[in-house]
Design a protein around this motif. Structure first.
Motif, PDB file in Angstrom:
ATOM      1  N   ASN A   1     157.051  44.120  68.767  1.00 37.98           N
ATOM      2  CA  ASN A   1     156.924  43.343  69.999  1.00 37.98           C
ATOM      3  C   ASN A   1     155.479  42.864  70.158  1.00 37.98           C
ATOM      4  O   ASN A   1     154.562  43.683  70.223  1.00 37.98           O
ATOM      5  N   PRO A   2     155.239  41.562  70.202  1.00 38.92           N
ATOM      6  CA  PRO A   2     153.860  41.060  70.232  1.00 38.92           C
ATOM      7  C   PRO A   2     153.112  41.382  71.513  1.00 38.92           C
ATOM      8  O   PRO A   2     151.885  41.257  71.559  1.00 38.92           O
ATOM      9  N   TYR A   3     153.836  41.807  72.544  1.00 39.91           N
ATOM     10  CA  TYR A   3     153.200  42.129  73.809  1.00 39.91           C
ATOM     11  C   TYR A   3     152.769  43.594  73.900  1.00 39.91           C
ATOM     12  O   TYR A   3     152.231  44.009  74.924  1.00 39.91           O
ATOM     13  N   VAL A   4     153.034  44.350  72.854  1.00 39.27           N
ATOM     14  CA  VAL A   4     152.649  45.762  72.838  1.00 39.27           C
ATOM     15  C   VAL A   4     151.438  45.925  71.932  1.00 39.27           C
ATOM     16  O   VAL A   4     151.486  45.570  70.756  1.00 39.27           O
ATOM     17  N   ARG A   5     150.361  46.457  72.473  1.00 40.75           N
ATOM     18  CA  ARG A   5     149.126  46.578  71.704  1.00 40.75           C
ATOM     19  C   ARG A   5     149.222  47.685  70.644  1.00 40.75           C
ATOM     20  O   ARG A   5     149.948  48.663  70.811  1.00 40.75           O
ATOM     21  N   ASN A   6     148.432  47.505  69.607  1.00 37.87           N
ATOM     22  CA  ASN A   6     148.281  48.505  68.532  1.00 37.87           C
ATOM     23  C   ASN A   6     149.584  48.821  67.809  1.00 37.87           C
ATOM     24  O   ASN A   6     149.782  49.934  67.331  1.00 37.87           O
ATOM     25  N   ALA A   7     150.480  47.826  67.729  1.00 36.47           N
ATOM     26  CA  ALA A   7     151.742  48.006  67.002  1.00 36.47           C
ATOM     27  C   ALA A   7     151.808  46.966  65.892  1.00 36.47           C
ATOM     28  O   ALA A   7     152.098  45.801  66.140  1.00 36.47           O
ATOM     29  N   ALA A   8     151.508  47.383  64.669  1.00 36.05           N
ATOM     30  CA  ALA A   8     151.481  46.457  63.533  1.00 36.05           C
ATOM     31  C   ALA A   8     152.866  46.335  62.916  1.00 36.05           C
ATOM     32  O   ALA A   8     153.742  47.182  63.101  1.00 36.05           O
ATOM     33  N   ALA A   9     153.065  45.264  62.145  1.00 36.57           N
ATOM     34  CA  ALA A   9     154.315  45.071  61.428  1.00 36.57           C
ATOM     35  C   ALA A   9     154.533  46.200  60.423  1.00 36.57           C
ATOM     36  O   ALA A   9     153.581  46.773  59.883  1.00 36.57           O
ATOM     37  N   ILE A  10     155.799  46.507  60.182  1.00 40.65           N
ATOM     38  CA  ILE A  10     156.184  47.555  59.230  1.00 40.65           C
ATOM     39  C   ILE A  10     156.730  46.887  57.971  1.00 40.65           C
ATOM     40  O   ILE A  10     157.556  45.974  58.049  1.00 40.65           O
ATOM     41  N   VAL A  11     156.277  47.325  56.814  1.00 44.99           N
ATOM     42  CA  VAL A  11     156.698  46.759  55.536  1.00 44.99           C
ATOM     43  C   VAL A  11     157.655  47.744  54.861  1.00 44.99           C
ATOM     44  O   VAL A  11     157.360  48.941  54.761  1.00 44.99           O
TER      45      VAL A  11
ATOM     46  N   LEU B   1     149.677  36.113  61.721  1.00 41.25           N
ATOM     47  CA  LEU B   1     149.040  35.969  60.421  1.00 41.25           C
ATOM     48  C   LEU B   1     147.852  36.910  60.260  1.00 41.25           C
ATOM     49  O   LEU B   1     147.352  37.100  59.143  1.00 41.25           O
ATOM     50  N   TYR B   2     147.399  37.506  61.367  1.00 38.66           N
ATOM     51  CA  TYR B   2     146.303  38.478  61.320  1.00 38.66           C
ATOM     52  C   TYR B   2     146.823  39.916  61.337  1.00 38.66           C
ATOM     53  O   TYR B   2     146.040  40.850  61.187  1.00 38.66           O
ATOM     54  N   ASP B   3     148.108  40.092  61.542  1.00 37.22           N
ATOM     55  CA  ASP B   3     148.707  41.419  61.636  1.00 37.22           C
ATOM     56  C   ASP B   3     148.462  42.173  60.332  1.00 37.22           C
ATOM     57  O   ASP B   3     148.764  41.667  59.246  1.00 37.22           O
ATOM     58  N   PRO B   4     147.917  43.404  60.386  1.00 36.76           N
ATOM     59  CA  PRO B   4     147.628  44.136  59.140  1.00 36.76           C
ATOM     60  C   PRO B   4     148.875  44.431  58.323  1.00 36.76           C
ATOM     61  O   PRO B   4     148.807  44.490  57.088  1.00 36.76           O
ATOM     62  N   GLY B   5     150.019  44.599  58.976  1.00 34.04           N
ATOM     63  CA  GLY B   5     151.258  44.801  58.229  1.00 34.04           C
ATOM     64  C   GLY B   5     151.646  43.544  57.466  1.00 34.04           C
ATOM     65  O   GLY B   5     152.072  43.609  56.303  1.00 34.04           O
ATOM     66  N   TYR B   6     151.511  42.394  58.105  1.00 30.49           N
ATOM     67  CA  TYR B   6     151.804  41.123  57.436  1.00 30.49           C
ATOM     68  C   TYR B   6     150.860  40.898  56.266  1.00 30.49           C
ATOM     69  O   TYR B   6     151.292  40.484  55.181  1.00 30.49           O
ATOM     70  N   ARG B   7     149.571  41.200  56.452  1.00 24.55           N
ATOM     71  CA  ARG B   7     148.600  41.019  55.364  1.00 24.55           C
ATOM     72  C   ARG B   7     148.947  41.926  54.176  1.00 24.55           C
ATOM     73  O   ARG B   7     148.846  41.522  53.019  1.00 24.55           O
ATOM     74  N   LEU B   8     149.373  43.155  54.466  1.00 17.74           N
ATOM     75  CA  LEU B   8     149.800  44.070  53.409  1.00 17.74           C
ATOM     76  C   LEU B   8     151.036  43.525  52.693  1.00 17.74           C
ATOM     77  O   LEU B   8     151.142  43.572  51.460  1.00 17.74           O
ATOM     78  N   ALA B   9     151.962  42.980  53.470  1.00 14.87           N
ATOM     79  CA  ALA B   9     153.197  42.455  52.887  1.00 14.87           C
ATOM     80  C   ALA B   9     152.919  41.289  51.944  1.00 14.87           C
ATOM     81  O   ALA B   9     153.606  41.131  50.926  1.00 14.87           O
ATOM     82  N   LEU B  10     151.923  40.469  52.259  1.00 16.89           N
ATOM     83  CA  LEU B  10     151.594  39.344  51.376  1.00 16.89           C
ATOM     84  C   LEU B  10     151.214  39.837  49.983  1.00 16.89           C
ATOM     85  O   LEU B  10     151.564  39.207  48.973  1.00 16.89           O
TER      86      LEU B  10
ATOM     87  N   GLU C   1     163.180  53.356  47.994  1.00 19.40           N
ATOM     88  CA  GLU C   1     162.790  52.607  49.189  1.00 19.40           C
ATOM     89  C   GLU C   1     161.579  53.279  49.817  1.00 19.40           C
ATOM     90  O   GLU C   1     161.550  54.503  49.982  1.00 19.40           O
ATOM     91  N   ARG C   2     160.568  52.484  50.108  1.00 19.79           N
ATOM     92  CA  ARG C   2     159.360  52.982  50.747  1.00 19.79           C
ATOM     93  C   ARG C   2     159.106  52.221  52.041  1.00 19.79           C
ATOM     94  O   ARG C   2     159.369  51.020  52.122  1.00 19.79           O
ATOM     95  N   ILE C   3     158.587  52.939  53.027  1.00 17.95           N
ATOM     96  CA  ILE C   3     158.204  52.321  54.292  1.00 17.95           C
ATOM     97  C   ILE C   3     156.691  52.423  54.428  1.00 17.95           C
ATOM     98  O   ILE C   3     156.128  53.522  54.348  1.00 17.95           O
ATOM     99  N   LEU C   4     156.038  51.275  54.612  1.00 16.93           N
ATOM    100  CA  LEU C   4     154.583  51.222  54.713  1.00 16.93           C
ATOM    101  C   LEU C   4     154.205  50.733  56.103  1.00 16.93           C
ATOM    102  O   LEU C   4     154.234  49.531  56.369  1.00 16.93           O
TER     103      LEU C   4
ATOM    104  N   ASP D   1     162.959  43.448  43.004  1.00 17.20           N
ATOM    105  CA  ASP D   1     162.372  44.111  44.164  1.00 17.20           C
ATOM    106  C   ASP D   1     162.649  43.303  45.430  1.00 17.20           C
ATOM    107  O   ASP D   1     162.981  42.109  45.370  1.00 17.20           O
ATOM    108  N   GLU D   2     162.482  43.966  46.546  1.00 18.94           N
ATOM    109  CA  GLU D   2     162.698  43.318  47.838  1.00 18.94           C
ATOM    110  C   GLU D   2     161.616  43.776  48.810  1.00 18.94           C
ATOM    111  O   GLU D   2     161.284  44.957  48.868  1.00 18.94           O
ATOM    112  N   VAL D   3     161.050  42.824  49.556  1.00 18.14           N
ATOM    113  CA  VAL D   3     160.033  43.125  50.563  1.00 18.14           C
ATOM    114  C   VAL D   3     160.532  42.635  51.911  1.00 18.14           C
ATOM    115  O   VAL D   3     160.938  41.475  52.050  1.00 18.14           O
ATOM    116  N   ARG D   4     160.501  43.517  52.884  1.00 21.30           N
ATOM    117  CA  ARG D   4     160.905  43.145  54.244  1.00 21.30           C
ATOM    118  C   ARG D   4     159.773  43.464  55.209  1.00 21.30           C
ATOM    119  O   ARG D   4     159.171  44.544  55.143  1.00 21.30           O
TER     120      ARG D   4
END
Length: 366
Positions: A285-295, A130-139, A307-310, A277-280
């Motif tokens: 991998n949560p065990y790898v540091r500095n790897a945020a979710a991709i939107v 819930l703190y992942d910057p990619g997840y926050r962007l996706a919200l 289609e855009r990748i953020l 629209d569609e958001v994915r």
């Protein structure tokens, strides 16, 4: 209730296993607002190895002794059975982060939520996604598409051994195996009592939902609130579950969680289908540091598709979680992942399992 701001917060780490060593200890050590004040673990060799590495003199085998240490302002709870340690933390007046799940049953969690609320302590469940910057962007992107037609959450995870080559981890061989087994059996008995005779056969599935799937329940809740209904559930296998949930405004969600996939990639995502629209969100991998979710956004571009990748800002969600914790202790923020959310997820997990058809243990074995 807040801790002094003139010195770093003294953090006690209770349970010095994998997630403590790979994420919590290095992050606490690097953040100037924090200091590792004490360590607690059943293994003396792990305590001594980590204590020497991080320069921590206070080393405890019993968490009750750690709570009596005046240098400890707050703790992170990384043990197997979290509930009793949470209770002790509240009684000791220590702020805390507790790794998920909050407890093993909702019945165990309810008094913890009430006690933490009454205490005024900062108390967070470690839902780091819930703190992942990619997840926050996706919200933000999900909010812009309006009422969803459908939500899908899929979590098959992947191999849990590949990331170990990225880190050095101490593994204690000096803990009585019978003691560990007794603790596991005691927890299994509590879970079986909660499930009842008609659903005890699904104990492994319930634990899969708590240990792997609780993050997926949390990201769903973080985006859409608590599920209102469980209209369908299927046990595809002993650790493979499908369920159909209903959210506000009759929005349906298909949840699929399975443990044991040997993929060389991390297979965890949430897709929100809107009218146009569609958001994915592809979690890393949560065990790898500095790897945020991709939107990934699919939307109209004039009269055609686009289609855009953020990519999310490179960051470790665990680190953002600790920064948020510091702000909460100092009275500068309100908890993003309070204990109530952990209780909500436990209650939903129980509802999902009990939506499955009653099944005897001998049927499960067959």
């Amino acid at each position: 209730m807040s801790a002094p701001q003139t010195r770093p917060l003294g953090i006690g780490v209770i349970g010095c296993g994998e997630i403590a060593q790979l994420m919590h200890l290095p992050i606490i050590h690097e953040l100037p607002q924090l200091k590792i004040a004490a360590l607690c673990d059943l293994s003396r060799s792990v305590l001594d190895g980590l204590g020497d590495h991080y320069g921590v003199a206070a080393r405890y085998r019993d968490y009750h002794d750690l709570f009596r240490d005046p240098a400890v302002d707050a703790v992170v709870i990384c043990t197997f059975d979290h509930g009793p340690v949470v209770r002790a933390a509240i009684e000791a007046g220590k702020h805390f982060i507790v790794e998920k799940p909050l407890a093993f049953t909702a019945q165990e969690a309810r008094p913890l939520v009430a006690a933490a609320t009454a205490s005024g302590l900062t108390a967070l469940v470690g839902y780091m996604k819930l703190y992942d910057p990619g997840y926050r962007l996706a919200l933000e992107k999900i909010a812009a598409i309006g009422r969803p037609k459908m939500i899908q959450v899929h979590d098959f995870a992947g191999r849990f051994d590949r990331y170990q080559q990225l880190y050095t981890q101490l593994r204690g061989q000096d803990v009585d195996a019978a003691l560990i087994k007794a603790g596991q059996q005691e927890v299994a008995g509590r879970v079986a009592t909660m499930l009842g005779c008609g659903h005890t056969a699904y104990a492994d599935l319930y634990m899969t939902l708590l240990m792997l799937g609780s993050h997926d329940l949390a990201v769903l809740r973080g985006a859409f609130g608590v599920a209102e209904t469980v209209s369908y559930a299927q046990a595809v296998g002993p650790t493979h579950l499908m369920a159909v949930l209903g959210f506000a405004d009759r929005v349906p969600a298909l949840l699929e969680v399975a443990f044991g996939a040997q993929y060389e990639w991390w297979d965890e995502w949430m897709t929100v289908h809107g009218e146009a629209d569609e958001v994915r969100i592809d979690f890393q991998n949560p065990y790898v540091r500095n790897a945020a979710a991709i939107v990934r956004l699919r939307e109209a571009a004039g009269e055609g598709p686009s289609e855009r990748i953020l990519p999310g800002t490179p960051e470790t969600a665990f680190r953002r979680q600790w920064q948020h914790f510091i702000a909460c202790v100092r009275g500068e923020a309100m908890p993003l992942t309070p204990l109530q959310g952990g209780l909500d997820d436990l209650e939903l997990a129980e509802r999902i399992i009990k939506a499955l058809p009653a099944r005897a243990l001998n049927e499960a074995a067959a």
